[in-house]
Scaffold this motif. Structure first.
Motif, PDB file in Angstrom:
ATOM      1  N   VAL A   1       0.872  -1.171   0.000  1.00 20.79           N
ATOM      2  CA  VAL A   1       0.000   0.000   0.000  1.00 20.79           C
ATOM      3  C   VAL A   1       0.912   1.223   0.000  1.00 20.79           C
ATOM      4  O   VAL A   1       1.749   1.382   0.887  1.00 20.79           O
ATOM      5  N   PHE A   2       0.757   2.050  -1.022  1.00 21.10           N
ATOM      6  CA  PHE A   2       1.567   3.253  -1.154  1.00 21.10           C
ATOM      7  C   PHE A   2       0.735   4.460  -0.739  1.00 21.10           C
ATOM      8  O   PHE A   2      -0.434   4.569  -1.111  1.00 21.10           O
TER       9      PHE A   2
ATOM     10  N   ARG B   1      -0.569   5.842  -9.363  1.00 21.15           N
ATOM     11  CA  ARG B   1      -1.108   4.552  -9.838  1.00 21.15           C
ATOM     12  C   ARG B   1      -0.530   4.182 -11.202  1.00 21.15           C
ATOM     13  O   ARG B   1      -0.180   3.037 -11.451  1.00 21.15           O
ATOM     14  N   ARG B   2      -0.457   5.142 -12.084  1.00 17.67           N
ATOM     15  CA  ARG B   2       0.069   4.885 -13.428  1.00 17.67           C
ATOM     16  C   ARG B   2       1.562   4.567 -13.396  1.00 17.67           C
ATOM     17  O   ARG B   2       2.040   3.725 -14.154  1.00 17.67           O
TER      18      ARG B   2
ATOM     19  N   SER C   1      -2.031  -0.954  -3.871  1.00 16.48           N
ATOM     20  CA  SER C   1      -3.061   0.074  -3.866  1.00 16.48           C
ATOM     21  C   SER C   1      -2.362   1.386  -3.514  1.00 16.48           C
ATOM     22  O   SER C   1      -1.282   1.391  -2.931  1.00 16.48           O
ATOM     23  N   VAL C   2      -2.974   2.483  -3.911  1.00 10.12           N
ATOM     24  CA  VAL C   2      -2.426   3.805  -3.652  1.00 10.12           C
ATOM     25  C   VAL C   2      -3.489   4.597  -2.895  1.00 10.12           C
ATOM     26  O   VAL C   2      -4.619   4.742  -3.372  1.00 10.12           O
TER      27      VAL C   2
ATOM     28  N   ASP D   1       6.841   6.886 -19.747  1.00 15.27           N
ATOM     29  CA  ASP D   1       7.325   6.698 -18.380  1.00 15.27           C
ATOM     30  C   ASP D   1       6.257   6.116 -17.455  1.00 15.27           C
ATOM     31  O   ASP D   1       6.586   5.491 -16.449  1.00 15.27           O
ATOM     32  N   ILE D   2       4.996   6.370 -17.759  1.00 17.29           N
ATOM     33  CA  ILE D   2       3.884   5.866 -16.964  1.00 17.29           C
ATOM     34  C   ILE D   2       2.811   5.314 -17.898  1.00 17.29           C
ATOM     35  O   ILE D   2       2.849   5.580 -19.095  1.00 17.29           O
ATOM     36  N   LEU D   3       1.870   4.592 -17.338  1.00 17.87           N
ATOM     37  CA  LEU D   3       0.759   4.090 -18.147  1.00 17.87           C
ATOM     38  C   LEU D   3      -0.205   5.226 -18.488  1.00 17.87           C
ATOM     39  O   LEU D   3      -0.359   6.157 -17.700  1.00 17.87           O
ATOM     40  N   GLY D   4      -0.856   5.132 -19.613  1.00 18.71           N
ATOM     41  CA  GLY D   4      -1.861   6.119 -19.995  1.00 18.71           C
ATOM     42  C   GLY D   4      -3.121   5.995 -19.157  1.00 18.71           C
ATOM     43  O   GLY D   4      -3.800   6.961 -18.882  1.00 18.71           O
TER      44      GLY D   4
END
Length: 183
Positions: free
Chosen positions: A120-121, A132-133, A146-147, A177-180
């Motif tokens: 858990v972040f 999350r991405r 989970s964030v 660099d991250i998910l869309g």
């Protein structure tokens, strides 16, 4: 994409976070500001302490931050009531090196956290969509995560912060660099 992001942000502001997933193996506080860390990092530590108190979960609490924050972070966790026997600091490099992406990269490689499979972040609420991405892009698919978002400082310009985050999400996802979209 913009409409989806606005909808995602609006869902985050429905109420406070008051529970921790029962099967969490660790609570990771992502650093939020520089020492003396009286803003974002403090609200994240307070949320972590509150969640531990409500759930009674004796899980490790790890402050993931930059080298220069170690002392202040450990003191902040102690003052918030997080027991020292379950609290640790994860060094993600110095100022100018560490960022959200490097925090997740270190999480995957550091022996302190390498074996955690349900993390858990904790960040601030306006950063949850980007975090999350980033997690979805960097973390191994075997890590369930989970964030959670700590409350924002009431004096901040929330509209401006959300718009800055939307800009970052679009730029970072375009760069790869991250998910869309979050997983």
């Amino acid at each position: 994409m913009l409409n989806e992001l606005l909808e995602e942000f609006s869902r985050l502001y429905k109420g406070p976070v008051d529970s921790l997933p029962a099967d969490a193996s660790a609570l990771i506080i992502l650093a939020g500001d520089r020492p003396p860390m009286k803003g974002e990092s403090l609200s994240r530590v307070k949320l972590a302490a509150n969640l531990l108190e409500k759930t009674g979960a004796p899980i490790p609490v790890i402050f993931s931050g930059v080298t220069e924050e170690r002392q202040a972070a450990m003191l902040m966790m102690k003052e918030a009531g997080i027991p020292s026997e379950i609290s640790s600091f994860q060094d993600c490099g110095g100022f100018g090196i560490a960022n959200t992406k490097t925090q997740f990269e270190v999480f995957m490689e550091d022996p302190l956290t390498k074996g955690f499979d349900k993390a858990v972040f904790v960040t601030n609420v306006c950063y949850v969509p980007r975090v999350r991405r980033t997690a979805g892009k960097v973390l191994d698919p075997s890590v369930a995560y989970s964030v959670l978002g700590a409350p924002e400082d009431p004096s901040c310009n929330l509209f401006l912060k959300v718009m800055e985050e939307i800009d970052k999400i679009i730029r970072y996802s375009t760069k790869g660099d991250i998910l869309g979209r979050p997983l």
